[in-house]
Every structure is written in C-alpha cells, then in structure tokens.
Design a protein around this motif. Sequence first.
Motif, PDB file in Angstrom:
ATOM      1  N   GLU A  58     -44.946 -68.419  35.069  1.00  0.00           N
ATOM      2  CA  GLU A  58     -45.771 -67.288  34.638  1.00  0.00           C
ATOM      3  C   GLU A  58     -45.399 -66.815  33.239  1.00  0.00           C
ATOM      4  OE1 GLU A  58     -46.277 -64.183  37.533  1.00  0.00           O
ATOM      5  OE2 GLU A  58     -45.931 -65.583  39.180  1.00  0.00           O
ATOM      6  N   ILE A  59     -44.100 -66.803  32.946  1.00  0.00           N
ATOM      7  CA  ILE A  59     -43.635 -66.458  31.600  1.00  0.00           C
ATOM      8  C   ILE A  59     -42.521 -67.438  31.240  1.00  0.00           C
ATOM      9  CG2 ILE A  59     -42.074 -64.685  32.536  1.00  0.00           C
ATOM     10  CD1 ILE A  59     -42.542 -63.131  29.903  1.00  0.00           C
ATOM     11  N   PRO A  60     -42.632 -68.151  30.117  1.00  0.00           N
ATOM     12  CA  PRO A  60     -41.648 -69.192  29.787  1.00  0.00           C
ATOM     13  C   PRO A  60     -40.285 -68.594  29.440  1.00  0.00           C
ATOM     14  CG  PRO A  60     -43.250 -68.949  28.025  1.00  0.00           C
ATOM     15  CD  PRO A  60     -43.724 -68.086  29.142  1.00  0.00           C
ATOM     16  N   PRO A  61     -39.224 -69.418  29.507  1.00  0.00           N
ATOM     17  CA  PRO A  61     -37.852 -68.895  29.422  1.00  0.00           C
ATOM     18  C   PRO A  61     -37.481 -68.238  28.100  1.00  0.00           C
ATOM     19  CG  PRO A  61     -37.866 -71.303  29.469  1.00  0.00           C
ATOM     20  CD  PRO A  61     -39.238 -70.856  29.811  1.00  0.00           C
TER      21      PRO A  61
ATOM     22  N   THR B  44     -39.460 -66.845  25.930  1.00  0.00           N
ATOM     23  CA  THR B  44     -40.216 -65.598  25.821  1.00  0.00           C
ATOM     24  C   THR B  44     -39.581 -64.508  26.673  1.00  0.00           C
ATOM     25  OG1 THR B  44     -42.258 -66.840  25.444  1.00  0.00           O
ATOM     26  CG2 THR B  44     -42.488 -64.544  26.132  1.00  0.00           C
ATOM     27  N   LEU B  45     -39.191 -64.850  27.903  1.00  0.00           N
ATOM     28  CA  LEU B  45     -38.553 -63.875  28.795  1.00  0.00           C
ATOM     29  C   LEU B  45     -37.250 -63.365  28.178  1.00  0.00           C
ATOM     30  CD1 LEU B  45     -38.369 -62.356  31.467  1.00  0.00           C
ATOM     31  CD2 LEU B  45     -37.325 -64.392  32.494  1.00  0.00           C
ATOM     32  N   ALA B  46     -36.437 -64.287  27.653  1.00  0.00           N
ATOM     33  CA  ALA B  46     -35.158 -63.892  27.050  1.00  0.00           C
ATOM     34  C   ALA B  46     -35.384 -63.032  25.809  1.00  0.00           C
ATOM     35  CB  ALA B  46     -34.340 -65.128  26.702  1.00  0.00           C
ATOM     36  N   PHE B  47     -36.334 -63.430  24.956  1.00  0.00           N
ATOM     37  CA  PHE B  47     -36.613 -62.692  23.721  1.00  0.00           C
ATOM     38  C   PHE B  47     -37.100 -61.273  24.021  1.00  0.00           C
ATOM     39  CE2 PHE B  47     -39.784 -61.475  20.444  1.00  0.00           C
ATOM     40  CZ  PHE B  47     -38.917 -61.314  19.370  1.00  0.00           C
ATOM     41  N   LEU B  48     -38.063 -61.147  24.929  1.00  0.00           N
ATOM     42  CA  LEU B  48     -38.590 -59.825  25.270  1.00  0.00           C
ATOM     43  C   LEU B  48     -37.532 -58.972  25.962  1.00  0.00           C
ATOM     44  CD1 LEU B  48     -42.191 -60.763  26.487  1.00  0.00           C
ATOM     45  CD2 LEU B  48     -41.517 -59.771  24.289  1.00  0.00           C
ATOM     46  N   ARG B  49     -36.680 -59.619  26.755  1.00  0.00           N
ATOM     47  CA  ARG B  49     -35.582 -58.902  27.414  1.00  0.00           C
ATOM     48  C   ARG B  49     -34.701 -58.199  26.387  1.00  0.00           C
ATOM     49  NH1 ARG B  49     -30.662 -61.285  31.206  1.00  0.00           N
ATOM     50  NH2 ARG B  49     -29.368 -59.421  31.072  1.00  0.00           N
ATOM     51  N   TRP B  50     -34.274 -58.940  25.371  1.00  0.00           N
ATOM     52  CA  TRP B  50     -33.324 -58.379  24.422  1.00  0.00           C
ATOM     53  C   TRP B  50     -33.990 -57.428  23.435  1.00  0.00           C
ATOM     54  CZ3 TRP B  50     -28.943 -58.224  26.335  1.00  0.00           C
ATOM     55  CH2 TRP B  50     -28.410 -59.276  27.079  1.00  0.00           C
ATOM     56  N   CYS B  51     -35.268 -57.637  23.138  1.00  0.00           N
ATOM     57  CA  CYS B  51     -35.984 -56.661  22.310  1.00  0.00           C
ATOM     58  C   CYS B  51     -36.050 -55.320  23.025  1.00  0.00           C
ATOM     59  CB  CYS B  51     -37.396 -57.161  22.002  1.00  0.00           C
ATOM     60  SG  CYS B  51     -37.456 -58.485  20.787  1.00  0.00           S
TER      61      CYS B  51
ATOM     62  N   THR C 107     -38.967 -68.943  20.371  1.00  0.00           N
ATOM     63  CA  THR C 107     -40.063 -68.282  21.089  1.00  0.00           C
ATOM     64  C   THR C 107     -41.407 -68.632  20.454  1.00  0.00           C
ATOM     65  OG1 THR C 107     -38.561 -66.449  21.597  1.00  0.00           O
ATOM     66  CG2 THR C 107     -40.913 -66.059  21.921  1.00  0.00           C
ATOM     67  N   PHE C 108     -41.473 -68.604  19.112  1.00  0.00           N
ATOM     68  CA  PHE C 108     -42.704 -68.981  18.419  1.00  0.00           C
ATOM     69  C   PHE C 108     -43.083 -70.428  18.725  1.00  0.00           C
ATOM     70  CE2 PHE C 108     -42.103 -65.535  15.008  1.00  0.00           C
ATOM     71  CZ  PHE C 108     -43.051 -64.720  15.613  1.00  0.00           C
ATOM     72  N   TYR C 109     -42.082 -71.319  18.726  1.00  0.00           N
ATOM     73  CA  TYR C 109     -42.341 -72.726  19.041  1.00  0.00           C
ATOM     74  C   TYR C 109     -42.846 -72.857  20.485  1.00  0.00           C
ATOM     75  CZ  TYR C 109     -41.591 -77.661  20.013  1.00  0.00           C
ATOM     76  OH  TYR C 109     -41.764 -78.973  20.393  1.00  0.00           O
ATOM     77  N   GLU C 110     -42.255 -72.100  21.379  1.00  0.00           N
ATOM     78  CA  GLU C 110     -42.678 -72.127  22.783  1.00  0.00           C
ATOM     79  C   GLU C 110     -44.136 -71.703  22.914  1.00  0.00           C
ATOM     80  OE1 GLU C 110     -40.014 -70.978  26.487  1.00  0.00           O
ATOM     81  OE2 GLU C 110     -40.901 -69.192  25.605  1.00  0.00           O
ATOM     82  N   TRP C 111     -44.508 -70.642  22.196  1.00  0.00           N
ATOM     83  CA  TRP C 111     -45.900 -70.166  22.245  1.00  0.00           C
ATOM     84  C   TRP C 111     -46.864 -71.224  21.712  1.00  0.00           C
ATOM     85  CZ3 TRP C 111     -44.876 -64.651  19.802  1.00  0.00           C
ATOM     86  CH2 TRP C 111     -44.214 -63.861  20.750  1.00  0.00           C
TER      87      TRP C 111
ATOM     88  N   THR D 251     -46.608 -74.408  21.871  1.00  0.00           N
ATOM     89  CA  THR D 251     -46.672 -75.622  22.692  1.00  0.00           C
ATOM     90  C   THR D 251     -47.025 -75.342  24.153  1.00  0.00           C
ATOM     91  OG1 THR D 251     -44.276 -75.485  23.088  1.00  0.00           O
ATOM     92  CG2 THR D 251     -45.024 -76.852  21.235  1.00  0.00           C
ATOM     93  N   LEU D 252     -47.353 -74.087  24.484  1.00  0.00           N
ATOM     94  CA  LEU D 252     -47.677 -73.753  25.870  1.00  0.00           C
ATOM     95  C   LEU D 252     -48.929 -74.498  26.327  1.00  0.00           C
ATOM     96  CD1 LEU D 252     -47.135 -69.871  26.143  1.00  0.00           C
ATOM     97  CD2 LEU D 252     -45.821 -71.657  27.257  1.00  0.00           C
ATOM     98  N   SER D 253     -48.877 -75.036  27.538  1.00  0.00           N
ATOM     99  CA  SER D 253     -50.043 -75.733  28.091  1.00  0.00           C
ATOM    100  C   SER D 253     -51.076 -74.759  28.643  1.00  0.00           C
ATOM    101  CB  SER D 253     -49.602 -76.689  29.212  1.00  0.00           C
ATOM    102  OG  SER D 253     -48.873 -75.990  30.208  1.00  0.00           O
ATOM    103  N   GLY D 254     -50.637 -73.532  28.917  1.00  0.00           N
ATOM    104  CA  GLY D 254     -51.537 -72.498  29.435  1.00  0.00           C
ATOM    105  C   GLY D 254     -51.077 -71.134  28.971  1.00  0.00           C
ATOM    106  N   PRO D 255     -51.879 -70.105  29.154  1.00  0.00           N
ATOM    107  CA  PRO D 255     -51.511 -68.765  28.693  1.00  0.00           C
ATOM    108  C   PRO D 255     -50.410 -68.152  29.560  1.00  0.00           C
ATOM    109  CG  PRO D 255     -53.552 -68.670  29.950  1.00  0.00           C
ATOM    110  CD  PRO D 255     -53.191 -70.120  29.818  1.00  0.00           C
ATOM    111  N   ILE D 256     -49.670 -67.220  28.968  1.00  0.00           N
ATOM    112  CA  ILE D 256     -48.699 -66.453  29.743  1.00  0.00           C
ATOM    113  C   ILE D 256     -49.448 -65.545  30.717  1.00  0.00           C
ATOM    114  CG2 ILE D 256     -46.879 -64.701  29.598  1.00  0.00           C
ATOM    115  CD1 ILE D 256     -46.229 -65.760  26.801  1.00  0.00           C
TER     116      ILE D 256
END
Length: 292
Positions: free
Chosen positions: A29-32, A34-41, A200-204, A206-211
């Motif tokens: 549902e949310i890639p790793p 992104t989850l880590a980045f938003l957590r620490w922000c 995180t930007f690279y993850e976004w 290359t995502l195969s589907g939306p978060i």
Amino acid sequence: MKFPPFVLLIIATLLWGGNFVIGRAVTGEIPPFTLAFLRWCLAFFVFLPICYKQLKRDWQQIKAHWPIVLVLALTGVAAFNTLVYIGVYSTTSINASLMNSTTPIFIYILSFIFLKERLTKYQIIGTAISLIGVIFILSGGSLESIQHFHFNKGDLIVLLAVFCWSIYSLLVKQYSDRLPGYSTFLVTIAIGAIMLLPFTFYEWSTLSGPIVWSGKTIGAILYVGILASIIAFLSWNKGVVQLGANRASIYLNFIPVFATIFATLFIGESLQLAQIIGGLAVICGVILTNRK
C-alpha cells in the motif's frame, strides 16, 4: 503524571514491537522508502518544538562531532527502519522482531573487534547460543536450509538492519558524554530524512501503481512517526535514566513478545515452532551475556 521506570520501558518496547507489525501490515500500500521518509519528516516536526531551545544551546557541540552525527543519521535513521520495512516484504514481522533481539550480541562483537574490549565467558557462551537461535529462525528449523544456505531474503535484510542499529547504538554509547541526546537525535532525524529523499523520489518514479492513501496508511504513518519514534524514544530515555542502561537493556526482549502478540491478533501471522525455539535461544543468550 509520573510513571515508574518499568512502565516507561514497557511502553517503549510495546510501541517498537508494533512498528514491525505496522511495516508488514502496509506492504503493497505504501512503499518502504516512502514510509520511512514520511515517518521521519513527521517525527522531526513533532520533536522540533520539544527541543528547539536545547538545539540552539548544543549546536556548536553537535557541529564539532559532525562525522559521527552523519554516521548516526545514516545507520540509526536512514538505514535501520528502511531496511526493516524492505525486509518485511519478504518475511514475517515476528521473524523481524526476533532478529532485532540480537542487537546486544552484535554490539558485543563490534566492541571486541573495533574497541578491543575483552569478552567475558558469559558473553562468549551467550553469543554462541543467540547465534544458534538466529540460524534456527532463519532456516525455519530445517537442516537442509542450513546445509544449502537457503535463507529467506527478508530475514537477511532485517539482519543487515540490526547490524546498522548495532553500529548506531555503539556510537551512541561511546559518544554519550560528548553529544547531547535530544538535540543530537533531532539533527540525525533531519539528516536521515534528507538522505532518504533521493531514494524516495526514485521509488516514486518506478512505482508500478499508485500509493494507496487510506485511513490505514495514514494511521500507519502517524503511528511510526509519533508513537514509535517520539513517544517510545522519550519513554525509553527517561526509563534508562531512572533504572540504568544495563538493567533497562533486558526490557528490549519484550519487543518480539509484543510484536508476536500484535502480529497474531491483527495481521493473521502464526507463530511457528522454529520461531519459539530460536527466539527463546536468542533471548536466553542475551540475558546470559548481561550476567556479570
């Protein structure tokens, strides 16, 4: 309201136990990264008003040790939880939390290699017992897996995460008299989030589907960003101050206990015999290494 130290330490380990389960629950549902980045922000903006005045006072002291602060940010903030969130894509949260129990063992080994600290006979025996327990968990109790080194990729990634956390913990221990705790933690959060940003930007891209933005994913971010980061951290530190680091470290063994309870209750994981045997061996080994 003043809580006794054992209550504070149990609150911290309960929240950290939930962190493993949350990471597993939102896979897909949310890639790793992104989850880590938003957590620490989120953690940064919550923690900033708490220790802003301390940061202004301590800034020159932190600046004087910037190489160590960078390593702390890399290992403790950017790497550890991100690798855990990646690892639980391929393993269970129960296995991940059991791997985390080996942290004291890694610290003893690193202290022996890099700081030339002597190991006691209890530390040597305890380390051997814990490592046997880890191998038992990794192999699922299968002799064939051990012979062919066929271990779960997720388990090995989590073990790498634990290695990073052990480096972080060792550095915190070594520099506790030179780096102020709260303000250093705030700075490492900021640096760690910056380190995670390009991934995180690279993850976004290359995502195969939306978060999947839902109550579940938003709740997960709030949990890991506030409860597992700030509340657990403040509870743990206050408990350690009151009880002492050595006595408090035993409470870390509650993390796999709470993670197992949450995983079986909320995400349908089942506890395997190999996990019970291996987990008991790990915990017994850790308790033995703390014996004087």
